[in-house]
Design an enzyme around this catalytic site. Structure first.
Site, PDB file in Angstrom:
ATOM      1  N   LYS A   1       0.843  -1.202   0.000  1.00 18.09           N
ATOM      2  CA  LYS A   1       0.000   0.000   0.000  1.00 18.09           C
ATOM      3  C   LYS A   1       0.874   1.246   0.000  1.00 18.09           C
ATOM      4  CE  LYS A   1      -3.843  -2.486   1.897  1.00 18.09           C
ATOM      5  NZ  LYS A   1      -4.569  -3.006   3.055  1.00 18.09           N
TER       6      LYS A   1
ATOM      7  N   GLN B   1      -4.844  -1.710   9.103  1.00 15.29           N
ATOM      8  CA  GLN B   1      -4.687  -3.034   8.492  1.00 15.29           C
ATOM      9  C   GLN B   1      -5.329  -4.106   9.385  1.00 15.29           C
ATOM     10  OE1 GLN B   1      -3.290  -3.738   5.379  1.00 15.29           O
ATOM     11  NE2 GLN B   1      -4.177  -5.741   5.812  1.00 15.29           N
TER      12      GLN B   1
ATOM     13  N   ASP C   1     -11.233   2.524   3.237  1.00 20.28           N
ATOM     14  CA  ASP C   1     -11.530   1.102   3.014  1.00 20.28           C
ATOM     15  C   ASP C   1     -13.015   0.888   2.685  1.00 20.28           C
ATOM     16  OD1 ASP C   1      -9.491  -0.752   3.022  1.00 20.28           O
ATOM     17  OD2 ASP C   1      -9.308  -0.817   5.208  1.00 20.28           O
TER      18      ASP C   1
END
Ligand code: NDP
Length: 283
Positions: free
Chosen positions: A52, A96, A119
């Site tokens: 990422k 995460q 997200d």
């Protein structure tokens, strides 16, 4: 033999578009910025986080990295989220998953401001998705839609079958297909005669988590197949939820594993960062 949908190529196209948008913002003195938070030392999570950050670099998005110890408390993590929520220069917050067991994931995800939830997991954004009005869409499901559309397949009016109803893949994919005017059926572990339902599909999305679950006799000629599954076999190789050899004999379009849906998730995350940044700056 089917046309293979090249997720690597399409994800690069999207990242290049994101980079152009990020450059436009920078020309106005605004630098899009993503905070990436990792708790603990799970090796797979470390790889995801590294990828990422690399994608941010490629797209010209600033990344702030927070690598916290495994024994970080829930309160400490919530305090960091509060700090990032309040930071005007930080446009997106990515925590995460999975988090260590002593931390309540839902509590953490709920604390992220919806406008910084790149997200697309916050219930507020899930709600917007379900009424067809989301800016920040869950990345993997949004990636599936891009793969279909950029392959030139029109979703409007098509019979779409989604196998899987998880909150992170199956359900949002179904909602997005519906927003694109598909006629959507969702299957799950209690669905009766699943092979027959799948054979009705003109577009089939598999998000089951079982290697080679979709066999050749479960699809019709000319179907478009999106395989979300990532399964690690005993020999260490990756395998999708679709039996690629069998199904590609009948499909018109199909995604491979790896190299299909996988690379799209990060590309859509980058896209969400720019969307969040623009929205926060009223652009
Ligand atoms: P989940 O385990 O959360 O959900 C699986 C779904 O499949 C459930 O809805 C379940 O039904 C259904 N299912 C399980 N067994 C059967 C069966 N025998 N017949 C019909 N339906 C069944 O998985 P996820 O949605 O999180 O992930 C699915 C796959 O996608 C996994 O391989 C995962 O690794 C991969 N993935 C890939 C991503 C990417 O970036 N490419 C991102 C996220 C996931 P029920 O609800 O009834 O239990």
């Amino acid at each position: 033999m089917a046309n293979i949908i090249d997720g690597k190529l399409i994800s690069t196209e999207i990242k290049d578009e994101v980079k152009a948008k990020a450059d436009e913002l920078k020309a106005k003195g605004i630098e899009p910025c993503l905070a990436v938070v990792l708790v603990g030392e799970d090796p797979a999570s470390q790889v995801y986080v590294r990828n990422k950050k690399r994608a941010c670099e490629y797209c010209g998005i600033k990344s702030l990295s927070y690598e916290l110890k495994e024994d970080t408390t829930e309160e400490e993590l919530l305090a960091l989220i509060d700090k990032l929520n309040a930071d005007k220069d930080c446009n997106g917050i990515l925590v995460q998953l999975p988090l260590p067991k002593h931390i309540d994931e839902n509590k953490i995800l709920l604390r992220i401001l919806p406008e910084k939830d790149v997200d697309g997991f916050h219930p507020y954004n899930v709600g917007l998705l379900s009424i067809g009005n989301a800016d920040l869409k869950a990345c993997t499901p949004a990636g599936c839609i891009e793969l279909i559309k950029r392959s030139g397949v029109d979703i409007t009016g098509k019979r779409c079958v989604v196998v899987g109803r998880s909150n992170i893949v199956g359900k949002p994919v179904g909602m997005l297909l519906l927003s694109e005017n598909g006629t959507v059926t969702t299957c799950h572990s209690r669905t009766k005669d699943i092979a027959e339902v799948c054979r009705q599909a003109e577009i089939l999305v598999a998000a089951v988590g079982i290697p080679k679950f979709i066999k050749g006799d479960m699809v019709s000629e000319g179907v478009t197949v999106i395989d979300v599954g990532i399964n690690r076999l005993e020999n260490g190789k990756l395998c999708g939820d679709v039996d690629f050899e069998e199904v590609s004999e009948k499909a018109a379009y199909i995604t491979p594993v790896p190299g299909g849906v996988g690379p799209m998730t990060i590309a859509m995350l980058m896209n969400n960062c720019v969307i969040a940044c623009k929205k926060q700056n009223n652009i």
